[in-house]
Design an enzyme around this catalytic site. Structure first.
Site, PDB file in Angstrom:
ATOM      1  N   GLN A 105       1.010  -1.339  -0.120  1.00 17.15           N
ATOM      2  CA  GLN A 105       0.015  -0.147   0.036  1.00 17.15           C
ATOM      3  C   GLN A 105       0.798   1.338  -0.096  1.00 17.15           C
ATOM      4  OE1 GLN A 105      -3.488  -0.524   3.039  1.00 17.15           O
ATOM      5  NE2 GLN A 105      -2.078  -1.950   3.614  1.00 17.15           N
ATOM      6  N   ASN A 106       2.163   1.121   0.171  1.00 21.72           N
ATOM      7  CA  ASN A 106       3.048   2.072   0.053  1.00 21.72           C
ATOM      8  C   ASN A 106       3.416   2.660  -1.173  1.00 21.72           C
ATOM      9  OD1 ASN A 106       2.977   1.757   3.048  1.00 21.72           O
ATOM     10  ND2 ASN A 106       5.177   0.624   2.918  1.00 21.72           N
ATOM     11  N   HIS A 123      -1.291   1.431  -4.306  1.00 21.65           N
ATOM     12  CA  HIS A 123      -1.880   2.798  -3.864  1.00 21.65           C
ATOM     13  C   HIS A 123      -0.770   3.679  -4.990  1.00 21.65           C
ATOM     14  CE1 HIS A 123      -3.947   1.952  -0.043  1.00 21.65           C
ATOM     15  NE2 HIS A 123      -4.630   1.413  -1.028  1.00 21.65           N
ATOM     16  N   ALA A 236       8.763  -4.351  12.583  1.00 18.55           N
ATOM     17  CA  ALA A 236       9.016  -5.278  11.329  1.00 18.55           C
ATOM     18  C   ALA A 236      10.348  -5.580  11.064  1.00 18.55           C
ATOM     19  CB  ALA A 236       8.693  -4.495   9.994  1.00 18.55           C
TER      20      ALA A 236
HETATM   21  P1  NAD Z   1      -1.466   3.188   9.029  1.00 18.23           P
HETATM   22  O1  NAD Z   1      -0.513   4.583   9.204  1.00 18.23           O
HETATM   23  O2  NAD Z   1      -3.004   3.184   9.098  1.00 18.23           O
HETATM   24  O3  NAD Z   1      -0.834   2.158  10.041  1.00 18.23           O
HETATM   25  C1  NAD Z   1       0.205   1.906  10.186  1.00 18.23           C
HETATM   26  C2  NAD Z   1       0.674   0.667  10.964  1.00 18.23           C
HETATM   27  O4  NAD Z   1       1.895   0.239  10.974  1.00 18.23           O
HETATM   28  C3  NAD Z   1      -0.042   0.418  12.346  1.00 18.23           C
HETATM   29  O5  NAD Z   1      -1.043  -0.570  12.374  1.00 18.23           O
HETATM   30  C4  NAD Z   1       1.088   0.280  13.166  1.00 18.23           C
HETATM   31  O6  NAD Z   1       0.880  -0.548  14.373  1.00 18.23           O
HETATM   32  C5  NAD Z   1       2.132  -0.174  12.372  1.00 18.23           C
HETATM   33  N1  NAD Z   1       3.590  -0.002  12.560  1.00 18.23           N
HETATM   34  C6  NAD Z   1       4.056   0.888  13.135  1.00 18.23           C
HETATM   35  N2  NAD Z   1       5.443   0.911  13.255  1.00 18.23           N
HETATM   36  C7  NAD Z   1       5.637  -0.328  12.786  1.00 18.23           C
HETATM   37  C8  NAD Z   1       6.874  -1.052  12.805  1.00 18.23           C
HETATM   38  N3  NAD Z   1       8.179  -0.800  13.212  1.00 18.23           N
HETATM   39  N4  NAD Z   1       6.822  -2.236  12.268  1.00 18.23           N
HETATM   40  C9  NAD Z   1       5.614  -2.852  11.828  1.00 18.23           C
HETATM   41  N5  NAD Z   1       4.500  -2.128  12.081  1.00 18.23           N
HETATM   42  C10 NAD Z   1       4.463  -0.699  12.525  1.00 18.23           C
HETATM   43  O7  NAD Z   1      -0.898   2.692   7.401  1.00 18.23           O
HETATM   44  P2  NAD Z   1      -1.675   1.805   6.400  1.00 18.23           P
HETATM   45  O8  NAD Z   1      -2.434   0.658   7.325  1.00 18.23           O
HETATM   46  O9  NAD Z   1      -0.521   1.346   5.538  1.00 18.23           O
HETATM   47  O10 NAD Z   1      -2.940   2.754   5.573  1.00 18.23           O
HETATM   48  C11 NAD Z   1      -2.718   4.014   5.725  1.00 18.23           C
HETATM   49  C12 NAD Z   1      -2.667   4.570   4.223  1.00 18.23           C
HETATM   50  O11 NAD Z   1      -1.558   5.624   4.060  1.00 18.23           O
HETATM   51  C13 NAD Z   1      -2.203   3.699   3.250  1.00 18.23           C
HETATM   52  O12 NAD Z   1      -2.732   3.879   1.858  1.00 18.23           O
HETATM   53  C14 NAD Z   1      -0.501   3.664   3.106  1.00 18.23           C
HETATM   54  O13 NAD Z   1      -0.214   3.199   2.001  1.00 18.23           O
HETATM   55  C15 NAD Z   1      -0.529   5.257   3.023  1.00 18.23           C
HETATM   56  N6  NAD Z   1       0.715   5.571   3.538  1.00 18.23           N
HETATM   57  C16 NAD Z   1       1.961   5.275   3.027  1.00 18.23           C
HETATM   58  C17 NAD Z   1       3.167   5.391   3.486  1.00 18.23           C
HETATM   59  C18 NAD Z   1       4.539   5.135   2.707  1.00 18.23           C
HETATM   60  O14 NAD Z   1       4.440   5.140   1.418  1.00 18.23           O
HETATM   61  N7  NAD Z   1       5.472   4.732   3.417  1.00 18.23           N
HETATM   62  C19 NAD Z   1       3.295   6.262   4.631  1.00 18.23           C
HETATM   63  C20 NAD Z   1       1.988   6.819   5.360  1.00 18.23           C
HETATM   64  C21 NAD Z   1       0.899   6.320   4.801  1.00 18.23           C
END
Ligand code: NAD
Length: 247
Positions: A105-106, A123, A236
């Protein structure tokens, strides 16, 4: 009901020669690389709700603001590196090839930078843009448009160029391919996703109906925890490297 416990209470997941593994990653896998998750950021950017910026409505109202938001993210993407969880998934792909379906989703490029070759970005991708009228395929674009009043990019057809991102209210990419892979999966693993954003949050139920073992990895149980067989609690980078035992 899921078994929820610290990750080291579980044994590694055996990946047999016929196994098909579907891995869904969310913002949590990139958190230890320094990219804030949606929840950590409080869902806000400069007092704006992210939904108001990352949406067709936000684009219609203020495209410069939308480009500024993504420009900052592009600039940040240049400074971050993959972590041990990204590279462990690349190593798994190296071992089992197309029997791994890696769906993220990232929008960040960290799976690719970690060495993964086949990544399905449902996404979209931060470092790509496209014509808002779809006259040209998405193309690589690391450019930034940070200043209000900067000339915003246009396609040859005259329409505006937009970030290649699935905004709130839009339909994610590659859902057909993902659904096919879910129907064939024997092992389904979600890493770092709150289970609040659909349709990705519904993948676990589809995999389960198809007979897959379902495992969640993250520091806390997700909103859709009841759909998993196991929730392995931990970060992770500590859980993923020893997670898979390939036969
Ligand atoms: P979210 O922010 O809703 O949830 C993040 C999840 O990651 C939480 O459940 C949390 O407990 C967990 N988490 C936090 N630290 C962690 C770690 N060190 N190891 C493993 N897990 C950990 O994110 P989502 O569920 O991906 O959904 C939110 C939306 O925002 C999605 O569409 C996402 O793609 C997007 N988004 C993307 C990015 C990116 O591209 N890196 C960053 C922020 C949001």
């Amino acid at each position: 009901m899921a078994r929820v416990s610290a990750y080291d209470d579980f044994t590694p997941l055996a990946v047999e020669a016929t196994a098909r593994v579907f891995v869904l990653t969310g913002a949590g896998i990139s958190a230890e690389s320094g990219i804030q998750t949606f929840r950590d950021a409080g869902g806000l950017w400069e007092q704006h709700r992210v939904e108001d910026v990352a949406s067709p409505e936000g684009w219609a109202k203020d495209p410069s603001m939308v480009w500024r938001f993504y420009s900052l993210r592009r600039a940040q993407a240049a400074t971050v590196a993959p972590n041990a969880a990204h590279t462990a998934l690349a190593a798994l792909e190296h071992r089992i090839g197309e029997r791994l379906f890696l769906c993220t989703q990232n929008v960040d490029p960290l799976h690719e930078r970690g060495g993964s070759r086949r990544v399905v970005h449902m996404h979209g991708e931060l470092l790509k843009s496209r014509c808002e009228r779809n006259h040209a395929a998405p193309f690589d674009d690391p450019a930034t448009y940070p200043e209000p009043g900067d000339r915003l990019p246009r396609c040859g057809c005259g329409a505006r160029i937009r970030p290649h991102i699935c905004w709130f209210g839009e339909i994610p990419f590659h859902l057909d391919t993902a659904h096919e892979a879910l129907a064939r999966a024997t092992l389904f693993v979600t890493i770092g996703s709150s289970g609040a954003v659909y349709p990705a949050a519904g993948f676990v139920r589809m995999a389960r109906e198809a007979g897959a073992r379902t495992v969640y990895v993250g520091p806390e149980a997700p909103d859709n925890a009841s759909a998993f067989d196991e929730c392995r609690l931990g970060r992770a980078t500590e859980v993923v490297p020893p997670l898979f035992r390939v036969a």
